[in-house]
Design a protein around this motif. Sequence first.
Motif, mmCIF file in Angstrom:
data_model
loop_
_atom_site.group_PDB
_atom_site.id
_atom_site.type_symbol
_atom_site.label_atom_id
_atom_site.label_comp_id
_atom_site.label_asym_id
_atom_site.label_seq_id
_atom_site.Cartn_x
_atom_site.Cartn_y
_atom_site.Cartn_z
ATOM 1 N N ARG A 6 -7.162 -1.561 -10.041
ATOM 2 C CA ARG A 6 -7.221 -2.182 -8.724
ATOM 3 C C ARG A 6 -5.894 -2.840 -8.332
ATOM 4 O O ARG A 6 -5.720 -3.245 -7.189
ATOM 5 C CB ARG A 6 -8.354 -3.212 -8.673
ATOM 6 N N THR A 7 -4.996 -2.973 -9.276
ATOM 7 C CA THR A 7 -3.705 -3.580 -8.980
ATOM 8 C C THR A 7 -2.580 -2.690 -9.471
ATOM 9 O O THR A 7 -2.753 -1.919 -10.416
ATOM 10 C CB THR A 7 -3.572 -4.966 -9.645
ATOM 11 N N ALA A 8 -1.445 -2.746 -8.820
ATOM 12 C CA ALA A 8 -0.285 -1.944 -9.206
ATOM 13 C C ALA A 8 0.394 -2.554 -10.421
ATOM 14 O O ALA A 8 0.591 -3.766 -10.494
ATOM 15 C CB ALA A 8 0.695 -1.852 -8.050
ATOM 16 N N ALA A 9 0.766 -1.703 -11.360
ATOM 17 C CA ALA A 9 1.411 -2.170 -12.595
ATOM 18 C C ALA A 9 2.921 -2.215 -12.392
ATOM 19 O O ALA A 9 3.683 -1.445 -12.984
ATOM 20 C CB ALA A 9 1.037 -1.250 -13.752
ATOM 21 N N TRP A 10 3.376 -3.157 -11.556
ATOM 22 C CA TRP A 10 4.802 -3.250 -11.270
ATOM 23 C C TRP A 10 5.605 -3.562 -12.531
ATOM 24 O O TRP A 10 6.757 -3.138 -12.664
ATOM 25 C CB TRP A 10 5.052 -4.337 -10.226
ATOM 26 N N LEU A 363 2.860 3.527 3.060
ATOM 27 C CA LEU A 363 1.688 2.932 3.707
ATOM 28 C C LEU A 363 0.826 2.144 2.727
ATOM 29 O O LEU A 363 -0.175 1.547 3.135
ATOM 30 C CB LEU A 363 0.839 4.035 4.365
ATOM 31 N N HIS A 364 1.207 2.168 1.427
ATOM 32 C CA HIS A 364 0.356 1.556 0.403
ATOM 33 C C HIS A 364 1.180 0.714 -0.567
ATOM 34 O O HIS A 364 1.084 0.869 -1.788
ATOM 35 C CB HIS A 364 -0.421 2.639 -0.355
ATOM 36 N N ASN A 365 2.026 -0.126 -0.013
ATOM 37 C CA ASN A 365 2.785 -1.058 -0.833
ATOM 38 C C ASN A 365 3.642 -0.338 -1.872
ATOM 39 O O ASN A 365 3.824 -0.805 -2.995
ATOM 40 C CB ASN A 365 1.833 -2.062 -1.517
ATOM 41 N N GLY A 366 4.144 0.822 -1.481
ATOM 42 C CA GLY A 366 5.037 1.551 -2.374
ATOM 43 C C GLY A 366 4.354 2.263 -3.527
ATOM 44 O O GLY A 366 5.006 2.618 -4.519
#
Length: 399
Positions: A6-10, A363-366
Amino acid sequence: MKLNYRTAAWDAYGQHSTEFFMGEAKRLLDSHNPATPMFLYFAHQEIHAPLEDPLESHSRMACTGENVTSPIGAGATAGRHTLCTMASNVDAAIGTFVDLLKGKGMWESTLLWLTTDNGGMTYGIEADGAPPIAVSTSSNWPLRGGKGTLFEGGVRGVSFVSGGLLPDAARGKTRTELIQHVDIPATMAKLAGAEWSRGTPDGLDVWETIVTGAPSKRTEVPINVDTCVGITGGPPCSRNTKYNALISSNWKLIEANWYPVLCPNTTWCTGAGLYDGWWTNDPYTHITYNATTQGAMRVRGLDKGGLWLFDLKADPNEAWNVAAFNPDVVEAMRTRLMVLADVKNGYRNPQINLPHLRAFPGLHNGTWAPFRKLGEKLPPLPADYIDAATASLSTSHWD
């Protein structure tokens, strides 16, 4: 993505995916109650282009003495060594995963089924003008061809089963019966007592074949059925082009006349995929096919391609095209392909292999992320977008 995706693994940017995936697998197992059944689909991205040495020192050490040279050139020689380290890294990761299952007390009730989705990509794609990021140096020897072709080197996958659930009598045995990739989920679902909630699966339960060597319930494998063959995968379709292959019992028929836009000539690309021939292991080199005995049988309607018929029982390496000597077999299998390609029987053209406009990372926070709501029907892609992409693919060069 992490935390239940559910969250991006930056924080994982620049990290090798094998290490990252192993961390996620450990997290899932650590939080799992062994008394509760579990299904885990675990897809490593290795071994795949681009060829990159993993950071793990044990993988590099494992290949220190492997110095496979290639008369093709320095790029192929270096690629073979890198591929060795990548294979070693996957091997170590699988061993670590098994240790995690054992440490959790789950191994004795686990069925581990490891398989691939296709054969290895050979250096042959380099001749098609592919960008360096797509070039690999796999060998499927002694099988013909590789990924991106309809020959056995591209479509015959390596697979094995293990785990405590596998009967002792089946361990170390080899099975040569027909099994298709769709049979794996069907078999595992049946073992777990799961029911399909939507439709009827294409796969068959082949557990008895696996554990006892009983004849497989599968008598044919539709390898590929594509009568559209658009440059972007789906429509707009090419004219008078097919990319079909079917296995029936011991017979395999290829009915195809597709080759990539940038392929240098019809000697290198014969209609059955990105390239043709065999790639040996050591030294790593290419063996060209013999056009007289191994090339396509020309037929009307399949310009720049044709028909290949192989008896896989007698000739698993596809070294002799026997289509001209078995016209009845060819006719029957071509008729079966026509049935499989009939929209009345469920055939659909392949989907367009282009990103949807709503999918772009900007469109999706990169990130590449889900963008379609459950049950939502998306409008077709704009015609000018498809036309522009098609034109670009038709003229691209990777200098």
